[in-house]
Design a protein around this motif. Structure first.
Motif, mmCIF file in Angstrom:
data_model
loop_
_atom_site.group_PDB
_atom_site.id
_atom_site.type_symbol
_atom_site.label_atom_id
_atom_site.label_comp_id
_atom_site.label_asym_id
_atom_site.label_seq_id
_atom_site.Cartn_x
_atom_site.Cartn_y
_atom_site.Cartn_z
ATOM 1 N N CYS A 33 0.862 -1.272 -0.150
ATOM 2 C CA CYS A 33 0.096 0.011 0.024
ATOM 3 C C CYS A 33 0.827 1.281 -0.219
ATOM 4 C CB CYS A 33 -0.861 0.213 1.064
ATOM 5 S SG CYS A 33 -1.949 -1.330 0.997
ATOM 6 N N GLY A 34 2.238 1.082 -0.013
ATOM 7 C CA GLY A 34 3.129 2.187 -0.017
ATOM 8 C C GLY A 34 3.628 2.877 1.121
ATOM 9 N N PRO A 58 1.794 6.925 5.393
ATOM 10 C CA PRO A 58 1.440 8.369 5.189
ATOM 11 C C PRO A 58 1.314 9.096 6.460
ATOM 12 C CG PRO A 58 -0.485 6.912 5.339
ATOM 13 C CD PRO A 58 0.577 6.048 5.409
ATOM 14 N N GLU A 81 -2.107 13.787 5.121
ATOM 15 C CA GLU A 81 -2.000 13.274 3.529
ATOM 16 C C GLU A 81 -2.755 12.037 3.296
ATOM 17 O OE1 GLU A 81 1.908 13.131 2.732
ATOM 18 O OE2 GLU A 81 2.373 10.787 3.362
ATOM 19 N N TRP A 82 -2.976 11.255 4.718
ATOM 20 C CA TRP A 82 -3.539 9.912 4.300
ATOM 21 C C TRP A 82 -4.895 9.868 3.510
ATOM 22 C CZ3 TRP A 82 -7.554 6.757 6.055
ATOM 23 C CH2 TRP A 82 -8.276 7.543 7.288
ATOM 24 N N ARG A 118 -4.687 9.456 -0.117
ATOM 25 C CA ARG A 118 -3.796 8.135 -0.648
ATOM 26 C C ARG A 118 -4.842 6.913 -1.065
ATOM 27 N NH1 ARG A 118 1.232 7.433 1.686
ATOM 28 N NH2 ARG A 118 1.084 5.478 1.024
ATOM 29 N N TRP A 119 -5.369 7.024 -2.244
ATOM 30 C CA TRP A 119 -6.202 6.036 -2.783
ATOM 31 C C TRP A 119 -5.297 5.174 -3.696
ATOM 32 C CZ3 TRP A 119 -11.727 5.561 -2.424
ATOM 33 C CH2 TRP A 119 -12.260 6.420 -1.695
ATOM 34 N N ASN A 120 -5.733 3.785 -3.598
ATOM 35 C CA ASN A 120 -4.679 2.912 -4.359
ATOM 36 C C ASN A 120 -5.238 2.826 -5.943
ATOM 37 O OD1 ASN A 120 -3.115 0.799 -5.308
ATOM 38 N ND2 ASN A 120 -4.182 -0.618 -3.903
ATOM 39 N N PRO A 143 -8.087 4.890 1.138
ATOM 40 C CA PRO A 143 -7.048 5.376 1.911
ATOM 41 C C PRO A 143 -6.774 4.469 3.297
ATOM 42 C CG PRO A 143 -8.300 7.252 1.487
ATOM 43 C CD PRO A 143 -9.132 6.019 1.125
ATOM 44 N N ALA A 168 -3.668 2.592 2.751
ATOM 45 C CA ALA A 168 -2.289 3.408 3.209
ATOM 46 C C ALA A 168 -2.111 3.250 4.525
ATOM 47 C CB ALA A 168 -2.355 4.757 2.263
ATOM 48 N N SER A 207 -0.355 0.772 6.315
ATOM 49 C CA SER A 207 1.134 0.922 6.402
ATOM 50 C C SER A 207 1.754 1.469 7.578
ATOM 51 C CB SER A 207 1.638 1.440 5.092
ATOM 52 O OG SER A 207 1.278 0.802 3.954
#
Length: 238
Positions: free
Chosen positions: A9-10, A13, A17-18, A21-23, A63, A66, A69
């Motif tokens: 998922c990167g 974040p 900003e999260w 953070r769409w995938n 999100p 993300a 993560s």
């Protein structure tokens, strides 16, 4: 040497900003599109299947992916929603499959083993350092949960009720073990929780509480509903 973690998922974040953070993984979106097309062409899928499918899409595209993560607690919430919400919805939307009673107990055991295995520190760390292992984790968690909920549909009511109570107990036990661990166990989150105002041990304790109360509560609620149908003839007929 400090290992750097780059989950599927990167990177973890920051709080500001999260939500953006769409995938947008093209391969994942194509797979979801293909699954939707397959489902649309079938005539035997009831609405719960589509609710479950939509839940899965949101879990991996929104999100929350993300956020998982950064926080182990978010990862646990992600897994609980996948196995205790999306999986039963999909199972109830599929055509029931006739299974021997012993298959329900086997399915429960497989799901319990998968859930405990992937929430052990070493397998969890491996999943967050390799995309193939990450997807193996997600597929085995969802697949074993789907098998359990589908088997539950055909199991005798007393057996199904007992298995739901076992699931409630084991989820509470795993949550308690994580909550009361004296040290942080999950290396990928040693350096990702501070921007969120949490120490790694606090994030871990929150994750354990999510397993202990809300996650166990899903199975307990299902058990109580089944028990009500068992003791109430009118409810059973309904």
């Amino acid at each position: 040497m400090v290992q750097s973690w780059l989950p599927y998922c990167g990177a973890a974040p920051l709080p500001g900003e999260w939500l953006a953070r769409w995938n947008g993984d093209p391969l994942l979106l194509c797979l979801f599109g293909g699954a939707a097309l397959w489902g649309w062409r079938r005539a035997d899928l009831s609405p719960p299947f589509w609710w479950g499918f939509a839940s899965i899409v949101l879990l991996f595209v929104s999100p929350l992916c993300a956020l998982s993560s950064a926080l182990f607690s978010a990862r646990v919430a992600h897994h609980v929603l996948l196995t205790a919400v999306a999986a039963p919805l999909v199972a109830w939307g599929l055509r029931p499959v006739a299974l021997a009673a012993r298959r329900a107990a086997t399915a429960a055991a497989v799901h319990i083993l998968a859930f405990w295995f992937w929430h052990a520190p070493q397998p969890y760390a491996a999943a967050l350092s390799n995309d193939a292992i990450y997807w193996l984790m997600q597929i085995t968690l969802f697949g074993s949960a789907l098998g359990f909920w589908m088997a539950l549909r055909r199991a005798p009511t007393p057996l199904a009720l007992g298995l739901l109570l076992v699931m409630t107990a084991q989820m509470g036990l795993l949550g308690a073990l994580i909550t009361f661990a004296g040290d942080p166990l999950y290396a990928p989150h040693y350096a990702t929780t501070q921007p969120w105002g949490l120490r790694p041990i606090e994030d871990q304790q929150l994750a354990g509480l999510i397993m202990w109360v809300p996650a166990a509560g899903f199975y307990l609620a299902a058990a109580l509903g089944m028990a009500w149908r068992l003791v109430s003839p009118r409810a059973a007929r309904t």
